[in-house]
Scaffold this motif. Structure first.
Motif, PDB file in Angstrom:
ATOM      1  N   SER A  11     -14.116  -9.806   5.375  1.00 44.92           N
ATOM      2  CA  SER A  11     -13.142 -10.204   4.474  1.00 44.92           C
ATOM      3  C   SER A  11     -13.663 -11.370   3.384  1.00 44.92           C
ATOM      4  CB  SER A  11     -11.731 -10.549   4.942  1.00 44.92           C
ATOM      5  OG  SER A  11     -11.006  -9.416   5.645  1.00 44.92           O
TER       6      SER A  11
ATOM      7  N   THR B  53      -5.881  -4.621   0.804  1.00 45.99           N
ATOM      8  CA  THR B  53      -6.080  -5.931  -0.163  1.00 45.99           C
ATOM      9  C   THR B  53      -4.939  -5.906  -1.192  1.00 45.99           C
ATOM     10  OG1 THR B  53      -8.262  -5.878  -0.123  1.00 45.99           O
ATOM     11  CG2 THR B  53      -7.393  -7.051  -1.913  1.00 45.99           C
ATOM     12  N   ARG B  54      -4.627  -4.623  -1.793  1.00 45.56           N
ATOM     13  CA  ARG B  54      -3.587  -4.517  -2.575  1.00 45.56           C
ATOM     14  C   ARG B  54      -2.127  -4.671  -2.129  1.00 45.56           C
ATOM     15  NH1 ARG B  54      -4.605   0.678  -3.709  1.00 45.56           N
ATOM     16  NH2 ARG B  54      -6.616   0.297  -4.416  1.00 45.56           N
TER      17      ARG B  54
ATOM     18  N   ILE C  30     -12.559  -8.946  -1.436  1.00 42.24           N
ATOM     19  CA  ILE C  30     -11.556  -8.195  -1.183  1.00 42.24           C
ATOM     20  C   ILE C  30     -11.576  -8.408   0.383  1.00 42.24           C
ATOM     21  CG2 ILE C  30     -11.409  -6.687  -2.933  1.00 42.24           C
ATOM     22  CD1 ILE C  30     -12.839  -4.543  -1.136  1.00 42.24           C
ATOM     23  N   LEU C  31     -10.294  -7.866   1.036  1.00 40.44           N
ATOM     24  CA  LEU C  31     -10.220  -7.922   2.508  1.00 40.44           C
ATOM     25  C   LEU C  31     -10.829  -6.764   3.317  1.00 40.44           C
ATOM     26  CD1 LEU C  31      -6.409  -8.448   2.815  1.00 40.44           C
ATOM     27  CD2 LEU C  31      -8.347 -10.135   2.744  1.00 40.44           C
TER      28      LEU C  31
ATOM     29  N   ARG D  41      -2.848  -8.904  -0.435  1.00 39.19           N
ATOM     30  CA  ARG D  41      -3.143  -9.990  -1.281  1.00 39.19           C
ATOM     31  C   ARG D  41      -3.732  -9.481  -2.617  1.00 39.19           C
ATOM     32  NH1 ARG D  41      -5.472 -14.540   1.339  1.00 39.19           N
ATOM     33  NH2 ARG D  41      -5.701 -15.381  -0.796  1.00 39.19           N
TER      34      ARG D  41
ATOM     35  N   LEU E 193      -6.014 -11.498  -4.662  1.00 41.31           N
ATOM     36  CA  LEU E 193      -7.255 -11.413  -4.443  1.00 41.31           C
ATOM     37  C   LEU E 193      -7.993 -10.601  -5.682  1.00 41.31           C
ATOM     38  CD1 LEU E 193      -8.085 -11.251  -0.870  1.00 41.31           C
ATOM     39  CD2 LEU E 193      -8.447 -13.130  -2.177  1.00 41.31           C
ATOM     40  N   LEU E 194      -7.332  -9.436  -5.809  1.00 44.64           N
ATOM     41  CA  LEU E 194      -7.866  -8.316  -7.007  1.00 44.64           C
ATOM     42  C   LEU E 194      -7.646  -8.834  -8.465  1.00 44.64           C
ATOM     43  CD1 LEU E 194      -6.072  -5.166  -5.394  1.00 44.64           C
ATOM     44  CD2 LEU E 194      -8.628  -5.890  -5.333  1.00 44.64           C
TER      45      LEU E 194
END
Ligand SMILES: C[S@@+](CC[C@H](N)C(=O)[O-])C[C@H]1O[C@@H](n2cnc3c(N)ncnc32)[C@H](O)[C@@H]1O
Length: 237
Positions: free
Chosen positions: A169, A215-216, A174-175, A219, A222-223
């Motif tokens: 991650s 990730t979407r 991204i994760l 988090r 982050l994107l």
């Protein structure tokens, strides 16, 4: 990578620096962590390291002199490229900051205690103040260990396979994707078939899709924060 730590509690570093991957990195000389007791650099008979704040108020503040004395000692041995003060008021630590700090070959980390550190330490030593999160601990030792462990993972050879660092991650912004090991079915829960079929291209595609999905969901910030370069890297992978 050489890391000098200035602290009032050197004993807090003993076990962590001898344990796991960090311990191996130290014993194999991939990183060299020297822990200095600030109290030994106090010059009065009581070895005083703190005093009441100017202007009044609760608590005590760490004095300048012992920290500057300890820093001078370190500077006489190694020319530090980075000076970091662990502080809840600092920039919040991220993998990008870890990557950037890890380019230095010699780093000094100062750990605060009590109500914090006299402001002149940060000012005069050009310290980069780093926080491990928006909460307050009683000292900078655990934050320093967090930073040291994260830095150690950026040193080639510390983590067995570099590709596992890259798939962690945050490394690419991204994760990481979900991971499984044997057994293939446990209490009715089955490992996705794509991971068991040996098609490496399909596995890589699945992992990338899952990493983006997670990730979407978890988090999205982050994107949004991805740089153009990071986006290009992700498209390539
Ligand atoms: C009790 S704290 C002092 C907090 C200070 N009065 C303030 O409000 O910012 C004592 C020391 O713990 C360390 N510390 C506490 N929380 C931290 C965090 N989230 N990140 C990094 N260091 C932290 C710092 O070195 C700090 O000087």
């Amino acid at each position: 990578m050489r890391i000098d730590v200035l602290t009032l509690f050197p004993e807090l570093f003993r076990e962590p620096l001898q344990t796991g991957l960090l311990g191996k990195a130290c014993s194999e000389g991939l990183i060299n962590v020297c822990v200095w007791n600030i109290r030994e650099f106090a010059t009065d008979t009581h070895k005083t390291v703190d005093d009441a704040p100017f202007g009044g108020g609760p608590g005590m503040i760490m004095k300048c002199e012992p920290i500057f004395n300890a820093f001078d000692k370190v500077r006489a041995i190694s020319e530090p490229q980075r000076v970091i003060l662990m502080s809840p008021r600092g920039r919040r630590l991220t993998q990008n900051i870890v990557k950037e700090v890890a380019t230095a070959s010699s780093i000094v980390i100062i750990c605060g205690r009590y109500g914090g550190v006299d402001e002149r330490v940060s000012q005069a030593l050009c310290a980069d103040e780093l926080s491990i999160g928006d909460y307050v601990l009683s000292g900078g030792e655990l934050p320093a260990l967090v930073l040291i462990e994260a830095l150690s993972r950026m040193v080639p050879g510390v983590v067995g396979k570099w590709e596992s660092v890259e798939s962690d991650s945050f490394y690419r912004g991204i994760l990481g994707p979900p991971q499984y090991t044997r057994p293939a079915v446990f209490r009715g829960m089955e490992v996705p078939s794509v991971l068991r079929e040996g098609n490496h291209e399909a596995i890589a595609k699945w992992r990338q899709e899952q990493a983006m999905k997670i990730t979407r969901e978890r988090r999205p910030d982050l994107l949004e924060a991805l740089s153009e370069e990071q986006q290009r890297e992700l498209e390539k992978s």
